[in-house]
Write a protein that holds these residues in place. Structure first.
Motif, PDB file in Angstrom:
ATOM      1  N   ASP A 178      -2.177  -9.735   1.101  1.00 39.74           N
ATOM      2  CA  ASP A 178      -2.507 -10.658  -0.001  1.00 39.74           C
ATOM      3  C   ASP A 178      -3.668 -10.179  -0.862  1.00 39.74           C
ATOM      4  OD1 ASP A 178      -0.483 -12.424   0.797  1.00 39.74           O
ATOM      5  OD2 ASP A 178      -1.831 -13.501   2.139  1.00 39.74           O
ATOM      6  N   ARG A 179      -3.924  -8.900  -0.873  1.00 35.01           N
ATOM      7  CA  ARG A 179      -4.988  -8.331  -1.708  1.00 35.01           C
ATOM      8  C   ARG A 179      -4.351  -7.817  -3.000  1.00 35.01           C
ATOM      9  NH1 ARG A 179      -7.195  -4.950   3.479  1.00 35.01           N
ATOM     10  NH2 ARG A 179      -8.196  -6.674   4.581  1.00 35.01           N
ATOM     11  N   TYR A 180      -3.975  -8.754  -3.845  1.00 31.18           N
ATOM     12  CA  TYR A 180      -3.180  -8.403  -5.018  1.00 31.18           C
ATOM     13  C   TYR A 180      -3.942  -7.497  -5.982  1.00 31.18           C
ATOM     14  CZ  TYR A 180      -0.281 -12.195  -3.259  1.00 31.18           C
ATOM     15  OH  TYR A 180       0.486 -12.992  -2.461  1.00 31.18           O
ATOM     16  N   VAL A 202       1.722   0.912  10.232  1.00 30.62           N
ATOM     17  CA  VAL A 202       2.446  -0.120   9.479  1.00 30.62           C
ATOM     18  C   VAL A 202       3.601  -0.656  10.298  1.00 30.62           C
ATOM     19  CG1 VAL A 202       3.901  -0.529   7.465  1.00 30.62           C
ATOM     20  CG2 VAL A 202       1.764   0.722   7.204  1.00 30.62           C
ATOM     21  N   ALA A 203       4.352   0.247  10.932  1.00 26.87           N
ATOM     22  CA  ALA A 203       5.491  -0.170  11.747  1.00 26.87           C
ATOM     23  C   ALA A 203       5.050  -1.058  12.904  1.00 26.87           C
ATOM     24  CB  ALA A 203       6.242   1.050  12.268  1.00 26.87           C
ATOM     25  N   ASN A 204       3.846  -0.794  13.414  1.00 26.07           N
ATOM     26  CA  ASN A 204       3.290  -1.590  14.523  1.00 26.07           C
ATOM     27  C   ASN A 204       2.501  -2.808  14.046  1.00 26.07           C
ATOM     28  OD1 ASN A 204       4.329   0.211  16.437  1.00 26.07           O
ATOM     29  ND2 ASN A 204       2.499   1.498  16.363  1.00 26.07           N
ATOM     30  N   LYS A 205       2.525  -3.049  12.726  1.00 27.76           N
ATOM     31  CA  LYS A 205       1.834  -4.191  12.107  1.00 27.76           C
ATOM     32  C   LYS A 205       0.321  -4.131  12.303  1.00 27.76           C
ATOM     33  CE  LYS A 205       5.916  -7.128  12.704  1.00 27.76           C
ATOM     34  NZ  LYS A 205       6.464  -6.706  11.394  1.00 27.76           N
ATOM     35  N   VAL A 227       0.222  -1.859   1.698  1.00 30.06           N
ATOM     36  CA  VAL A 227      -0.551  -2.518   2.752  1.00 30.06           C
ATOM     37  C   VAL A 227      -1.457  -3.592   2.157  1.00 30.06           C
ATOM     38  CG1 VAL A 227      -2.149  -2.173   4.665  1.00 30.06           C
ATOM     39  CG2 VAL A 227      -0.443  -0.420   4.158  1.00 30.06           C
ATOM     40  N   HIS A 228      -2.095  -3.283   1.037  1.00 33.82           N
ATOM     41  CA  HIS A 228      -2.924  -4.287   0.375  1.00 33.82           C
ATOM     42  C   HIS A 228      -2.085  -5.509  -0.010  1.00 33.82           C
ATOM     43  CE1 HIS A 228      -6.682  -2.257   0.333  1.00 33.82           C
ATOM     44  NE2 HIS A 228      -6.320  -1.289  -0.492  1.00 33.82           N
TER      45      HIS A 228
END
Length: 202
Positions: free
Chosen positions: A130-132, A93-96, A125-126
């Motif tokens: 944009d994976r609402y 996550v930190a590294n995108k 992350v979802h």
């Protein structure tokens, strides 16, 4: 009406310590109350005792200390393998690298499905992708396992606001305040939503 930004939502669901290279207790900005009784030795007992303190604490700074202790408890999976997956997911996550993060979190969820924080992290992350629907589903799984997860509730309320479901959002923020009465973001949201909905038909 102020709607929480995506960054605020992610921050709400993902404790700052999640981006550390290894799980660690969140820093305490001020000492815990001197009169506080020692915490029980077991994980569930510690959480129950901390939540009891959180519900009674009116001072925001002292409440934050307790909330940080609760989040540190939530990071404890009890499994070295799950901890490693969570650590690597946080690094991704930190590294995108969201694809890698999702893969690692998927493994953590399969390995330890009753660990709420794995679902909570995956929800962030979802949402970032944009994976609402998937984000909400993972928040719901988190809350099914830990109904007191105030950060997940804050994230859920933020999404409900984004979808224009203000009455649902208000109800969710009120759930947060029932758990964490001193949380100013939830207090502010309740006031604004209550004002905005005051003249609307039910």
């Amino acid at each position: 009406m102020r709607i929480l930004t995506r960054l605020a939502f992610v921050a709400a669901l993902l404790p700052a310590s999640a981006l550390a290279e290894e799980p660690a207790a969140a820093p305490s900005p001020s000492p815990a109350p001197a009169a506080a009784a020692p915490l029980p030795g077991d994980h569930a007992g510690r959480l129950d005792a901390l939540f009891a303190r959180l519900k009674k604490e009116a001072d925001p700074a002292l409440a934050l200390v307790i909330a940080n202790q609760i989040q540190a408890e939530w990071l404890q999976s009890g499994s070295a393998t799950t901890d490693l997956l969570m650590q690597r997911a946080a690094q991704a996550v930190a590294n995108k690298n969201t694809a890698a993060a999702l893969d690692l979190l998927d493994q953590a969820v399969v390995l330890q499905p009753d660990f709420p924080e794995a679902w909570n992290r995956r929800a962030t992350v979802h949402y970032a992708e944009d994976r609402y629907g998937l984000a909400i589903a993972d928040v719901e799984e988190t809350l099914r396992r830990e109904p007191r997860q105030f950060a997940s509730l804050m994230g859920l309320a933020a999404m409900q606001e984004e979808f224009g479901r203000d009455r649902q959002a208000l109800a969710t923020y009120l759930r947060v305040l029932a758990i964490y009465p001193a949380l100013k973001d939830a207090q502010d949201a309740v006031l604004k939503l209550s004002d905005a909905l005051a003249g609307d038909p039910a």
